[in-house]
Design a protein around this motif. Structure first.
Motif, short mmCIF file in Angstrom:
data_model
loop_
_atom_site.label_atom_id
_atom_site.label_comp_id
_atom_site.label_asym_id
_atom_site.label_seq_id
_atom_site.Cartn_x
_atom_site.Cartn_y
_atom_site.Cartn_z
N ALA A 141 0.71 -1.11 -0.07
CA ALA A 141 -0.06 0.00 0.07
C ALA A 141 0.83 1.32 0.07
CB ALA A 141 -0.93 0.08 1.29
N GLY A 142 0.29 2.08 -0.75
CA GLY A 142 1.11 3.64 -0.83
C GLY A 142 0.53 4.59 -1.73
N THR A 143 1.03 5.71 -1.75
CA THR A 143 0.33 6.56 -2.82
C THR A 143 0.81 6.00 -4.38
OG1 THR A 143 2.35 7.90 -2.81
CG2 THR A 143 0.59 8.35 -1.25
N ALA A 144 0.14 6.75 -5.12
CA ALA A 144 0.29 6.25 -6.49
C ALA A 144 1.78 6.39 -6.75
CB ALA A 144 -0.59 6.96 -7.53
N GLU A 145 2.43 7.64 -6.52
CA GLU A 145 4.09 7.78 -6.71
C GLU A 145 4.80 6.79 -6.04
OE1 GLU A 145 1.97 10.42 -5.10
OE2 GLU A 145 1.34 10.96 -6.88
N THR A 146 4.51 6.27 -4.93
CA THR A 146 5.32 5.39 -4.21
C THR A 146 5.37 3.95 -4.74
OG1 THR A 146 3.86 5.12 -2.49
CG2 THR A 146 5.62 6.48 -2.27
N LEU A 147 4.04 3.53 -5.37
CA LEU A 147 3.65 2.33 -5.96
C LEU A 147 4.25 1.96 -7.32
CD1 LEU A 147 0.18 1.44 -4.47
CD2 LEU A 147 2.41 0.84 -3.74
N ALA A 148 4.69 3.01 -8.01
CA ALA A 148 4.96 3.00 -9.35
C ALA A 148 6.23 2.05 -9.37
CB ALA A 148 5.43 4.49 -9.83
N GLY A 149 6.13 0.99 -10.03
CA GLY A 149 7.18 0.05 -10.34
C GLY A 149 7.02 -1.09 -9.67
N THR A 171 -3.80 1.58 -3.72
CA THR A 171 -3.24 3.05 -3.93
C THR A 171 -4.03 3.80 -3.06
OG1 THR A 171 -3.01 2.50 -6.17
CG2 THR A 171 -2.93 4.79 -5.62
N VAL A 172 -3.38 4.50 -2.13
CA VAL A 172 -3.70 5.75 -1.17
C VAL A 172 -3.80 6.89 -1.43
CG1 VAL A 172 -3.72 6.11 1.37
CG2 VAL A 172 -3.31 3.74 0.58
N PRO A 173 -4.89 7.70 -1.58
CA PRO A 173 -5.12 9.15 -1.75
C PRO A 173 -4.26 9.99 -0.63
CG PRO A 173 -7.18 8.34 -1.22
CD PRO A 173 -6.28 7.16 -1.11
N ALA A 174 -3.74 10.87 -0.88
CA ALA A 174 -2.89 12.00 0.11
C ALA A 174 -4.25 12.21 1.06
CB ALA A 174 -2.43 12.92 -0.71
N GLY A 175 -3.58 12.30 2.32
CA GLY A 175 -4.24 12.48 3.44
C GLY A 175 -5.65 11.45 4.11
#
Length: 164
Positions: A127-135, A145-149
């Motif tokens: 689990a993470g934000t879209a940016e951290t899950l890329a790759g 995918t976890v939305p900010a906040g």
């Protein structure tokens, strides 16, 4: 046989169950050591003494992780093991554990990649934000995918939804 008066505290501890929280915390530390030593070894000049030291740290961390994995620990069947990626989500770890998830923190996507390269069997969901899950999709684990906040209850629902 009951312990005699001469038995040490270590002798009395043999056969006791290791608390799952201790194993979880130890595994979190080993994941960090493993991840950072992977990054260090990759950044150092090939064939150098420093790279050899980093490789030895990496090997020791992996051996320790394998030992921890061998320790039997009861876990409810419903417990989901989550690799939570990104420092911004670290604030949710305690709340997610209260909701029944077993959480391992990876401070960055690179650290998560190192941990996942070592073993994907340690987690059920990443689990993470879209940016951290890329790759990270290449490791075959469900991604949440976890939305900010987002709050812990929302993240818990996203993680459980990703798992199916």
């Amino acid at each position: 046989m009951p312990p005699s008066a001469g038995d040490s505290a270590d002798d009395k501890a043999v056969g006791r169950v290791v608390p799952a929280t201790f194993l979880h915390d130890l595994n979190n530390l080993l994941t960090a050591i493993h991840g950072y030593s992977t990054l260090l070894a990759a950044d150092l000049p090939a064939g150098g003494l420093e790279q050899d030291f980093a490789a030895r740290i990496l090997a020791a961390a992996e051996e320790a992780r394998q030992l921890v994995a061998k320790v039997p620990r009861p876990r409810p069947a419903a417990t989901l093991r989550v690799l939570l990626v990104g420092g911004a989500l670290a604030r949710l770890a305690g709340s997610l554990e209260t909701l029944g998830l077993e959480v391992t923190l990876a401070g960055s996507a690179r650290e998560a990649q190192g941990a996942l390269k070592a073993s994907t069997s340690d987690w059920d969901v990443v689990a993470g934000t879209a940016e951290t899950l890329a790759g990270l999709g290449a490791y075959g684990l469900p991604l949440a995918t976890v939305p900010a906040g987002a709050d812990a209850v929302t993240v818990d629902a996203l993680i459980r939804g990703a798992r199916g």
